[in-house]
Write a protein that holds these residues in place. Structure first.
Motif, PDB file in Angstrom:
ATOM      1  N   THR A   1      -7.217   1.888   3.559  1.00  0.00           N
ATOM      2  CA  THR A   1      -8.569   1.275   3.403  1.00  0.00           C
ATOM      3  C   THR A   1      -9.775   2.388   3.868  1.00  0.00           C
ATOM      4  O   THR A   1      -9.209   3.271   4.666  1.00  0.00           O
ATOM      5  CB  THR A   1      -8.656   0.177   4.762  1.00  0.00           C
ATOM      6  OG1 THR A   1      -7.511  -0.689   4.575  1.00  0.00           O
ATOM      7  CG2 THR A   1     -10.037  -0.622   4.813  1.00  0.00           C
ATOM      8  N   CYS A   2     -10.388   2.291   3.195  1.00  0.00           N
ATOM      9  CA  CYS A   2     -11.714   3.238   3.112  1.00  0.00           C
ATOM     10  C   CYS A   2     -12.454   3.134   4.603  1.00  0.00           C
ATOM     11  O   CYS A   2     -12.659   2.209   4.865  1.00  0.00           O
ATOM     12  CB  CYS A   2     -12.552   2.945   1.932  1.00  0.00           C
ATOM     13  SG  CYS A   2     -13.920   4.085   2.106  1.00  0.00           S
ATOM     14  N   ASP A   3     -12.694   4.380   5.069  1.00  0.00           N
ATOM     15  CA  ASP A   3     -13.313   4.444   6.459  1.00  0.00           C
ATOM     16  C   ASP A   3     -14.717   4.045   6.163  1.00  0.00           C
ATOM     17  O   ASP A   3     -15.315   3.786   7.188  1.00  0.00           O
ATOM     18  CB  ASP A   3     -13.057   5.837   6.861  1.00  0.00           C
ATOM     19  CG  ASP A   3     -11.944   6.012   8.059  1.00  0.00           C
ATOM     20  OD1 ASP A   3     -11.163   5.049   8.265  1.00  0.00           O
ATOM     21  OD2 ASP A   3     -11.982   6.729   8.828  1.00  0.00           O
ATOM     22  N   GLY A   4     -15.267   4.383   5.007  1.00  0.00           N
ATOM     23  CA  GLY A   4     -16.688   4.116   5.106  1.00  0.00           C
ATOM     24  C   GLY A   4     -17.010   2.725   4.653  1.00  0.00           C
ATOM     25  O   GLY A   4     -17.723   1.993   5.393  1.00  0.00           O
ATOM     26  N   CYS A   5     -16.658   2.005   3.646  1.00  0.00           N
ATOM     27  CA  CYS A   5     -16.803   0.806   3.248  1.00  0.00           C
ATOM     28  C   CYS A   5     -16.098  -0.365   3.682  1.00  0.00           C
ATOM     29  O   CYS A   5     -16.186  -1.581   3.313  1.00  0.00           O
ATOM     30  CB  CYS A   5     -17.183   0.794   1.786  1.00  0.00           C
ATOM     31  SG  CYS A   5     -15.789   1.226   0.858  1.00  0.00           S
ATOM     32  N   GLU A   6     -14.856   0.110   4.053  1.00  0.00           N
ATOM     33  CA  GLU A   6     -13.698  -0.784   4.437  1.00  0.00           C
ATOM     34  C   GLU A   6     -13.030  -1.714   3.332  1.00  0.00           C
ATOM     35  O   GLU A   6     -12.651  -2.714   3.634  1.00  0.00           O
ATOM     36  CB  GLU A   6     -14.199  -1.815   5.707  1.00  0.00           C
ATOM     37  CG  GLU A   6     -14.567  -0.858   6.816  1.00  0.00           C
ATOM     38  CD  GLU A   6     -14.819  -1.674   8.174  1.00  0.00           C
ATOM     39  OE1 GLU A   6     -15.074  -3.215   8.063  1.00  0.00           O
ATOM     40  OE2 GLU A   6     -14.836  -1.172   9.168  1.00  0.00           O
TER      41      GLU A   6
ATOM     42  N   PHE B   1     -11.168   7.980   2.241  1.00  0.00           N
ATOM     43  CA  PHE B   1     -12.226   7.245   1.757  1.00  0.00           C
ATOM     44  C   PHE B   1     -11.927   7.078   0.136  1.00  0.00           C
ATOM     45  O   PHE B   1     -10.983   7.613  -0.432  1.00  0.00           O
ATOM     46  CB  PHE B   1     -13.556   8.352   1.609  1.00  0.00           C
ATOM     47  CG  PHE B   1     -14.000   8.554   3.188  1.00  0.00           C
ATOM     48  CD1 PHE B   1     -14.547   7.742   3.808  1.00  0.00           C
ATOM     49  CD2 PHE B   1     -13.901  10.159   3.519  1.00  0.00           C
ATOM     50  CE1 PHE B   1     -15.091   7.875   5.092  1.00  0.00           C
ATOM     51  CE2 PHE B   1     -14.296  10.210   4.951  1.00  0.00           C
ATOM     52  CZ  PHE B   1     -15.015   9.241   5.652  1.00  0.00           C
ATOM     53  N   CYS B   2     -12.798   5.820  -0.228  1.00  0.00           N
ATOM     54  CA  CYS B   2     -12.862   5.855  -1.618  1.00  0.00           C
ATOM     55  C   CYS B   2     -13.696   6.890  -2.241  1.00  0.00           C
ATOM     56  O   CYS B   2     -14.250   7.586  -1.817  1.00  0.00           O
ATOM     57  CB  CYS B   2     -13.287   4.358  -2.217  1.00  0.00           C
ATOM     58  SG  CYS B   2     -15.104   4.105  -1.520  1.00  0.00           S
ATOM     59  N   VAL B   3     -13.724   6.958  -3.535  1.00  0.00           N
ATOM     60  CA  VAL B   3     -14.393   7.967  -4.155  1.00  0.00           C
ATOM     61  C   VAL B   3     -15.843   8.045  -3.937  1.00  0.00           C
ATOM     62  O   VAL B   3     -16.534   9.051  -3.492  1.00  0.00           O
ATOM     63  CB  VAL B   3     -14.401   7.907  -5.939  1.00  0.00           C
ATOM     64  CG1 VAL B   3     -15.170   9.000  -6.529  1.00  0.00           C
ATOM     65  CG2 VAL B   3     -12.922   8.107  -6.228  1.00  0.00           C
ATOM     66  N   GLU B   4     -16.491   6.834  -3.811  1.00  0.00           N
ATOM     67  CA  GLU B   4     -17.964   6.853  -3.503  1.00  0.00           C
ATOM     68  C   GLU B   4     -18.252   7.092  -2.063  1.00  0.00           C
ATOM     69  O   GLU B   4     -19.213   7.952  -1.795  1.00  0.00           O
ATOM     70  CB  GLU B   4     -18.515   5.361  -3.782  1.00  0.00           C
ATOM     71  CG  GLU B   4     -18.515   5.037  -5.287  1.00  0.00           C
ATOM     72  CD  GLU B   4     -17.653   3.999  -5.585  1.00  0.00           C
ATOM     73  OE1 GLU B   4     -17.435   2.685  -5.228  1.00  0.00           O
ATOM     74  OE2 GLU B   4     -16.827   4.248  -6.573  1.00  0.00           O
ATOM     75  N   CYS B   5     -17.529   6.783  -1.301  1.00  0.00           N
ATOM     76  CA  CYS B   5     -17.736   7.178   0.279  1.00  0.00           C
ATOM     77  C   CYS B   5     -17.492   8.586   0.286  1.00  0.00           C
ATOM     78  O   CYS B   5     -18.245   9.183   1.012  1.00  0.00           O
ATOM     79  CB  CYS B   5     -16.862   6.287   1.211  1.00  0.00           C
ATOM     80  SG  CYS B   5     -17.572   4.415   0.991  1.00  0.00           S
ATOM     81  N   LYS B   6     -16.408   9.240  -0.382  1.00  0.00           N
ATOM     82  CA  LYS B   6     -16.223  10.445  -0.114  1.00  0.00           C
ATOM     83  C   LYS B   6     -17.355  11.324  -0.794  1.00  0.00           C
ATOM     84  O   LYS B   6     -18.023  12.139   0.080  1.00  0.00           O
ATOM     85  CB  LYS B   6     -14.893  10.778  -0.883  1.00  0.00           C
ATOM     86  CG  LYS B   6     -14.520  12.295  -1.260  1.00  0.00           C
ATOM     87  CD  LYS B   6     -13.962  13.012  -0.060  1.00  0.00           C
ATOM     88  CE  LYS B   6     -13.746  14.419   0.064  1.00  0.00           C
ATOM     89  NZ  LYS B   6     -13.533  14.893   1.209  1.00  0.00           N
TER      90      LYS B   6
HETATM   91 ZN   LIG Z   1     -15.632   3.428   0.379  1.00  0.00          ZN
END
Ligand SMILES: [Zn+2]
Length: 129
Positions: free
Chosen positions: A95-100, A116-121
């Protein structure tokens, strides 16, 4: 009609998360071995220094810095892998730490230790520190 009232963040199933455990452990093992060897090499370079001339240490100094840089990078990965294994225990792996949202499996195949997913990274990197 309204959006799904799902306050829980997106998660992989326990089984899906566990699937990445062997890969993470293998990375950890590989890194551990490499790290040891590199630290050894750096220590040798350091003790080798204070010798006869003492003048032209330039090239050696450079390669030592370079090696220390490599160790630092591997150390970061090492910590990320350990954290990822912890997240499997906690049940939050994938699960992405940024957007969940869920991190796409294709990304996890390449970097199973990412948070992170690519965008949040990318956002995290652009934000800087
Ligand atoms: Zn994300």
């Amino acid at each position: 009609m309204g959006p799904l009232h799902d306050s829980a963040m997106a998660r992989l199933t326990k089984a899906q998360q566990k699937k990445y455990q062997p890969t993470l452990l293998r990375i950890l093992r590989n890194l551990g071995v490499k790290l040891e060897r590199m630290e050894e090499a750096v220590l040798l370079a350091q003790t080798d220094g204070g010798g006869d001339d003492g003048e032209d240490l330039g090239a050696e100094g450079y390669s030592r810095d370079f090696q220390l840089g490599l160790i630092e990078n591997e150390d970061v990965i090492l910590r990320s892998v350990r954290a990822a294994l912890q997240r499997i225990e906690l049940g939050t792996f994938g699960t992405c730490d940024g957007c969940e949202e869920l991190i796409p499996p294709r990304r996890l195949e390449v970097v199973p230790y990412t948070r992170f997913c690519v965008e949040c990274k990318q956002e995290a990197e652009n934000a800087g520190d």
